[in-house]
Scaffold this motif. Structure first.
Motif: not given
Lengths: 474, 474
Positions: A281-299, A361-364, A378-383
């Protein structure tokens, strides 16, 4: 009808008029069953088993849920909240595909000097006016000038200077006689035809005069614009930058693609697929991956990614009623709303602006097919809005349905399909596979989304239907 | 008619059938004047002063020159000689936009286990078959299963397991009752309708069975394919790589964009514009810049760039008769031919395969507008062929000419224009500016090339003409 103001036809926003789609006019969603917001149900339409939103039992009551909103309304909220990243100066080659963010005014004339437009002989038009093949005019050749030669020269009556295309015109000359109209002589030249004064001469500033605008604000920068920018001496240009989009996946069931999933686990495909879609869609996209399960680390992860992003894109199975760890962490960072949107697949959608900079922040949905559909909607038009593009939405075409299609009342249904040109003109579309359930192999065979409006429950074979071809790039 | 075999209708090659253009059938070029190869001339058609190829004087003789060849023939030579770079394995995100070069067979089943297709209650179809809203069936809820939970469970008659979409189906269950068809109970649940066995259940392998082909050779890799590749456990995939294209400019008159040109000098715009165009066509493009003036250093640069390139692209003012330093250096590296091609702008074109690896080298005219036209006609199809694309050529449309157009007989003319949709359907096209001379500012306003065939000399206002929209990307 408590949901009317949320679902009604007036729910559109300022972006509606830009939509080059057939579904601009948003029909009012029908009344729904109260309290069914978490897993919304569409009444009364028989849909085949294994497909789509769940029909209510035949005598189920139905009233609108205030928690369900239209696709248009959710999109409008996102587009209205998306920031415009500041313009940045980039090397012209890196500016390719972006929109110019300045009015580039030339300080130079193009061409910078009077020059021959082709190979031939610079001469005086009066001298050669009478020349014919039968009675050529002879001129004395005083020398030869090639492109890049800086020595100015001049010619008088009866004289000619041999010139290459791009070579400076000698003073006194007002025409270039094409070489093929002559005997190509080097000491004397026989001219067989005389073009009018000014012929085959490029005058200083013919292309661009000093002070002329060269490239305007909002112009997409392609090879032709890069050519012009370089010609006026610009190796850098102010552009609307690519938005930085960070893609994250949420879900305790997820494992990375390199792992072998245990029973009940599934591979995180969304961080890959959504990063690819964002880049496309034209963004510089960065794949972070799977969010961690530990709440502090997650935040911590969410906070640090908010600092480096123009948009955070998170896929996961979020419920508007439920509240899981990721939802809790997001809520701690600002106003995040999860909602049911009247669409299939994937009604569970979220949006908020989080962190100090109120980064969108868009959650899908976590289901991969629903995630890519939500990206398209939703996301492509926003980009594209962040890129400054005027055309936010994919073009749609009307196609003939190759087979009957069913759709739940009150939901906008997106089906993957294959669209082909019809031999008699126009397009024909078929859904891929038999059912509408989310299957990856099926999606990978599709070349379009079939869009069935909220108020349509059935499309007959041969009926016209809106189709959104999913071309890559552009 | 000595040039007939070179110009004739039989001069096409194997690639002709792939061309999705209106000019597939190549008319035989008309006879031309002998010896006029260096600056070819088109007889008999009046063209306005300052435009296009030079008309001969009215009574000029005309016979075909063996040095002039058709656009098709030059293109066929290039396409036939372009190598297919070896396939390489890339991380799936880097594979985006490229063609898959292997048949990816899944070792896994997708889904990997029987699972709920939506939030609800896993149950036995027989138990709930008779349920209605008026007479619900009550089941005992034995627990709750969410996506990612690995503990297998089972249910017996009269029991239900609350399940989230994606959660494993307990053994004994053969249906998922959508939550909205129930009272959503947690200890006991009242079911108001019983779907048929198998409803809302995704069975192991429904999407992909082990041994199923997932992505085939030749499939363009986009977000949906990346999603599927990740799902079957692939984070790398064999693809046709982007060809490495090195872009160089030749010309003693050239100075870099950062310099202030002296009289007679011009800025090197082509290394920028052609690198941008090559990147847009899908290549990894490297801008080398202006070739050095020292012969030894020149040969060194060419040799070292040949080692790292799949294609060398050089712009400069080369004559098929003339022989300058760059032409000499190229000749020293292999078989390089410079020819006049029956096109406007920019008939002077070159092609060869040089160096130890016989790397294809395409030379295009130095004039920036002619350089980008030659890129469209010869280089972009070559890059797409190296990428393995089936569609080498831009799509063309037929448009109504908004004004009369003149074109020299025997030359395929490419005019920059703006094409718009006509309110009544179809397209209308106007050339940008009044004349056909090469002007950068004009080119930058265009959104298409108007293609006028060799045998057409005049298009009336309102006549149909072939137009090639110049969309970026894709």
């Amino acid at each position: 009808m408590s949901g009317q103001s949320d679902n009604g036809g007036s729910g559109g926003g300022g972006f509606r008029s830009h939509r080059d789609t057939a579904q601009v006019d948003m029909p009012m969603a029908p009344p729904r069953r109260p309290g069914a917001g978490v897993a919304p149900a569409a009444p009364s339409v028989p849909v085949p088993a294994l497909t789509g939103p769940v029909p209510l039992p035949a005598d189920g009551r139905s009233d609108a849920s205030p928690l369900v909103r239209t696709v248009e309304r959710h999109l409008d909220e996102i587009l209205a909240a998306v920031p415009q990243p500041d313009a940045i100066e980039l090397a012209v080659l890196d500016a390719q595909g972006l929109l110019c963010a300045e009015d580039v005014v030339s300080q130079r004339a193009l061409p910078a000097f009077d020059q021959a437009a082709l190979d031939g002989y610079a001469a005086r038009a009066d001298d050669v006016a009478a020349a014919t093949v039968a009675q050529p005019v002879e001129l004395a050749v005083v020398g030869e000038s090639v492109a890049g030669a800086s020595a100015p020269s001049s010619i008088g009556p009866g004289l000619a200077l041999k010139v290459a295309a791009g070579a400076m015109l000698p003073s006194g000359a007002d025409v270039v006689v094409p070489g093929v109209w002559t005997d190509q002589g080097t000491v004397r030249v026989a001219v067989q035809a005389g073009p009018p004064a000014g012929s085959y001469v490029r005058r200083t500033g013919d292309d661009v005069a000093p002070g002329d605008p060269a490239v305007h604000v909002g112009t997409p920068i392609g090879p032709a614009q890069i050519s012009l920018l370089a010609a006026v001496g610009r190796d850098r240009v102010l552009v609307r930058p690519r938005p930085r989009v960070v893609v994250l996946s949420a879900g305790t069931e997820l494992v990375d693609v390199s792992a072998t999933p245990s029973p009940g686990q599934v591979v995180d495909v969304n961080s890959y697929a959504l990063a690819a879609a964002a880049r496309d869609a034209g963004a510089d996209a960065y794949r972070w991956g799977i969010l961690p399960g530990d709440p502090r680390r997650l935040t911590e992860v969410l906070e640090s990614q908010l600092l480096r992003s123009d948009l955070l894109l998170i896929s996961g199975t979020f419920a508007s009623g439920g509240f899981d760890m990721v939802q809790e962490a997001l809520a701690g960072l600002g106003g995040m709303r999860f909602r049911q949107v009247a669409m299939h697949p994937g009604p569970a959608q979220g949006f908020g602006r989080l962190g100090r900079d109120e980064v969108p922040v868009i959650c899908v949905p976590g289901e991969p097919v629903a995630a890519l559909v939500a990206f398209e909607v939703f996301v492509r038009p926003a980009i594209r809005l962040m890129l400054g593009k005027r055309q936010l939405f994919r073009r749609t075409v009307q196609a003939i349905a190759g087979q009957p299609l069913l759709s739940p009342l009150g939901y906008r249904q997106y089906l993957h399909g294959t669209v082909m040109r019809h031999p008699d003109g126009g397009y024909v579309v078929e859904p891929v596979g038999e059912a509408t359930d989310a299957l990856l192999a099926r999606m990978a065979r599709a070349n379009c989304l079939i869009v069935i409006d909220e108020d349509v429950t059935e499309v007959a074979a041969g009926g016209l239907i809106t189709v959104m071809p999913l071309l890559l790039g552009g």
